[in-house]
Design an enzyme around this catalytic site. Structure first.
Site, mmCIF file in Angstrom:
data_model
loop_
_atom_site.group_PDB
_atom_site.id
_atom_site.type_symbol
_atom_site.label_atom_id
_atom_site.label_comp_id
_atom_site.label_asym_id
_atom_site.label_seq_id
_atom_site.Cartn_x
_atom_site.Cartn_y
_atom_site.Cartn_z
ATOM 1 N N VAL A 56 23.789 43.061 74.947
ATOM 2 C CA VAL A 56 23.974 42.678 76.355
ATOM 3 C C VAL A 56 22.716 42.970 77.185
ATOM 4 C CG1 VAL A 56 25.335 43.119 78.435
ATOM 5 C CG2 VAL A 56 26.447 43.073 76.196
ATOM 6 N N GLY A 97 28.167 30.000 91.899
ATOM 7 C CA GLY A 97 27.367 28.886 91.392
ATOM 8 C C GLY A 97 26.181 28.506 92.253
ATOM 9 N N SER A 98 25.648 29.469 93.033
ATOM 10 C CA SER A 98 24.475 29.115 93.847
ATOM 11 C C SER A 98 23.273 28.802 92.956
ATOM 12 C CB SER A 98 24.136 30.221 94.850
ATOM 13 O OG SER A 98 23.639 31.367 94.199
ATOM 14 N N ARG A 140 37.666 37.247 70.821
ATOM 15 C CA ARG A 140 36.343 36.891 71.330
ATOM 16 C C ARG A 140 35.611 35.940 70.380
ATOM 17 N NH1 ARG A 140 33.342 38.984 75.156
ATOM 18 N NH2 ARG A 140 34.692 40.775 75.462
ATOM 19 N N HIS A 186 19.496 37.944 85.428
ATOM 20 C CA HIS A 186 20.059 39.257 85.734
ATOM 21 C C HIS A 186 19.480 39.782 87.055
ATOM 22 C CE1 HIS A 186 22.134 42.958 84.924
ATOM 23 N NE2 HIS A 186 21.048 43.591 85.315
ATOM 24 N N GLU A 192 16.065 34.684 92.628
ATOM 25 C CA GLU A 192 16.712 34.043 91.467
ATOM 26 C C GLU A 192 16.574 32.525 91.548
ATOM 27 O OE1 GLU A 192 20.340 37.054 90.265
ATOM 28 O OE2 GLU A 192 20.792 35.419 91.627
ATOM 29 N N GLU A 211 21.786 39.284 70.664
ATOM 30 C CA GLU A 211 23.157 39.724 70.393
ATOM 31 C C GLU A 211 23.538 41.021 71.098
ATOM 32 O OE1 GLU A 211 24.287 39.281 66.266
ATOM 33 O OE2 GLU A 211 23.078 37.458 66.124
HETATM 34 C C1 GRF Z 1 23.493 36.164 90.011
HETATM 35 O O1 GRF Z 1 23.175 37.234 90.844
HETATM 36 C C2 GRF Z 1 23.083 36.475 88.591
HETATM 37 O O2 GRF Z 1 21.961 37.295 88.515
HETATM 38 C C3 GRF Z 1 24.287 37.193 88.044
HETATM 39 O O3 GRF Z 1 25.386 36.541 88.635
HETATM 40 C C4 GRF Z 1 24.999 36.016 89.894
HETATM 41 C C5 GRF Z 1 25.424 34.567 89.954
HETATM 42 O O4 GRF Z 1 25.336 34.044 91.236
HETATM 43 N N1 GRF Z 1 24.270 37.171 86.602
HETATM 44 P P1 GRF Z 1 25.721 32.528 91.510
HETATM 45 O O5 GRF Z 1 27.119 32.298 90.966
HETATM 46 O O6 GRF Z 1 24.704 31.669 90.813
HETATM 47 O O7 GRF Z 1 25.669 32.350 92.992
#
Ligand code: GRF
Length: 202
Positions: free
Chosen positions: A141, A12-13, A62, A106, A171, A139
């Site tokens: 991935v 969750g960073s 799902r 991503h 990110e 829809e």
């Molecule tokens: C990130 O690297 C994101 O690109 C991927 O999952 C990771 C999540 O990191 N989809 P965090 O939990 O937000 O630290």
């Protein structure tokens, strides 16, 4: 601003960066996880944000999971959905009602290295440049129209953790910028192309 729901399965960073953002933080109304032990949930609780755990084991398939998730977010009045390390694939029952309003992060330059191991896969392939993609979810991935994308060079001697550190840093800049742009109505999807208006314009 708009009511934001963040879906997270792990550390969750990225959620933390959104929670700490002066514009976005107060708009995060809900954090949902598929894993009760996800540290992301603690981060949300620390900021007094409502959390819900939806474990896949409680659902028959799902489609029923996705429909329940959509119903939950609709009930909460969610306008923007952010997938910040949410490790489940979401199908049409979720994606359709929120089409054009779901953002995913991503850790590679899509369409290269989709899937759950973008950083390791890029490193293993021997690319000299990888990066970060923020895109709308469709829809398929890791496939929807790209909002922001920036490169990160792979350095001599990089290991997964050293490269990951630089990817996460990027990110943490691109995700809030994309959420802000969406909340301010500055993103327009035209087929595969996302037109982005500069901050301060409409
Ligand atoms: C990130 O690297 C994101 O690109 C991927 O999952 C990771 C999540 O990191 N989809 P965090 O939990 O937000 O630290």
């Amino acid at each position: 601003m708009a009511s934001v729901a963040v879906l997270a399965s792990g550390v969750g960073s990225n959620l933390q960066v959104l929670l700490d953002d002066p514009d976005i933080g107060s708009q995060v109304a809900l954090v949902v996880s598929d894993r009760p032990e996800a540290p992301a949930l603690e981060r949300a609780r620390g900021k007094g944000v409502k959390t819900v755990v939806l474990e896949p084991s409680g659902f028959e398939n799902r489609a029923s999971y996705d429909a329940a998730l959509a119903a939950l977010l609709e009930e909460e009045g969610t306008e923007i959905v952010v997938l910040a390390g949410f490790m489940r694939i979401l199908g049409p029952e979720f994606v359709r009602p929120f089409a054009g309003r779901i953002l995913n992060l991503h850790p590679a330059l899509l369409p290269s290295f989709p899937g759950a191991h973008g950083i390791a896969d890029a490193l293993g392939w021997g690319v000299k440049v990888t990066g970060v993609t923020v895109h709308f979810v469709d829809e398929e991935v890791d496939h929807g129209p790209i909002i922001f994308q920036e490169a990160v060079p792979v350095l001599e001697g990089d290991m997964e953790d050293t490269l990951a550190e630089r990817i996460h840093e990027l990110e943490h800049r691109l995700l809030p910028a994309a959420v802000r742009a969406q909340a301010e109505g500055r993103l327009r999807i035209d087929g595969r192309i996302v037109h982005v208006k500069e901050e301060g314009t409409k």
